[in-house]
Scaffold this active site. Structure first.
Site, PDB file in Angstrom:
ATOM      1  N   HIS A 157       0.873  -1.171   0.000  1.00 57.09           N
ATOM      2  CA  HIS A 157       0.000   0.000   0.000  1.00 57.09           C
ATOM      3  C   HIS A 157       0.914   1.226   0.000  1.00 57.09           C
ATOM      4  CE1 HIS A 157      -3.439   2.499   0.599  1.00 57.09           C
ATOM      5  NE2 HIS A 157      -2.969   2.991   1.729  1.00 57.09           N
TER       6      HIS A 157
ATOM      7  N   CYS B  39      -3.481   3.087  -5.435  1.00 59.94           N
ATOM      8  CA  CYS B  39      -2.843   3.979  -4.464  1.00 59.94           C
ATOM      9  C   CYS B  39      -1.422   4.369  -4.876  1.00 59.94           C
ATOM     10  CB  CYS B  39      -2.845   3.338  -3.074  1.00 59.94           C
ATOM     11  SG  CYS B  39      -2.014   1.732  -2.986  1.00 59.94           S
TER      12      CYS B  39
END
Length: 162
Positions: A23, A111
């Site tokens: 992430h 992301c």
């Protein structure tokens, strides 16, 4: 537990090592990051990587709350090949996204694309590229093996030795 540099500076890219993926967030200072997250995810395994997600939200949260118990590091990985935008512009543009819902696609608009767009002016996701090219390579390999098998049978006069 942190990995790598422990003193992120505003504008730095933060790579967070989740169980099945990385992430990404943008450090904005005072312990906060801005990142794209799938709010509908019910588990950490789905958050920001849900293949079915088409919408996500941009949030500003404390780095420690986003990282939880996962490892993380500062990773401005394209600084050698691309010039980072001025920090004030990176932060200003990132802050304009807070609270907004954005389109999300795990391969085209995730992301990592979001934070690299802010830092470098172009969104790039190496993990998405690896997934696409890795899948394409596997598909191509399978197709080549199949073609070789058909060719072998054709050259042997239609008689298989299996």
């Amino acid at each position: 537990m942190a990995e790598g540099r422990r003193d992120p500076q505003p504008g730095d890219l933060i790579e967070i090592f989740r169980p099945l993926y990385q992430h990404w967030a943008l450090y904005v200072g005072d312990g906060y990051v801005i990142h794209v997250t799938d709010e509908e995810a019910s588990s950490i395994f789905l958050s920001s990587s849900s293949i079915s997600a088409t919408r996500a939200k941009v949030k500003m949260e404390l780095l420690k709350d986003v990282v939880k118990n996962d490892n993380w590091r500062v990773n401005n990985k394209f600084d050698r090949s691309r010039t980072p935008r001025p920090v004030k512009e990176i932060i200003r543009d990132a802050e304009q996204w807070i609270g907004k819902e954005v389109s999300y696609d795990v391969l085209k608009k995730n992301c990592e694309h979001f934070v690299t767009m802010l830092r470098y002016g172009k969104g790039v996701s190496e993990q998405a590229e690896k997934a696409v090219f890795g899948g394409a390579t596997a598909l191509l390999g399978t197709a080549l093996l199949g073609a070789l098998a058909v060719l072998r049978v054709a050259l042997s006069g239609g008689k298989s030795k299996i």
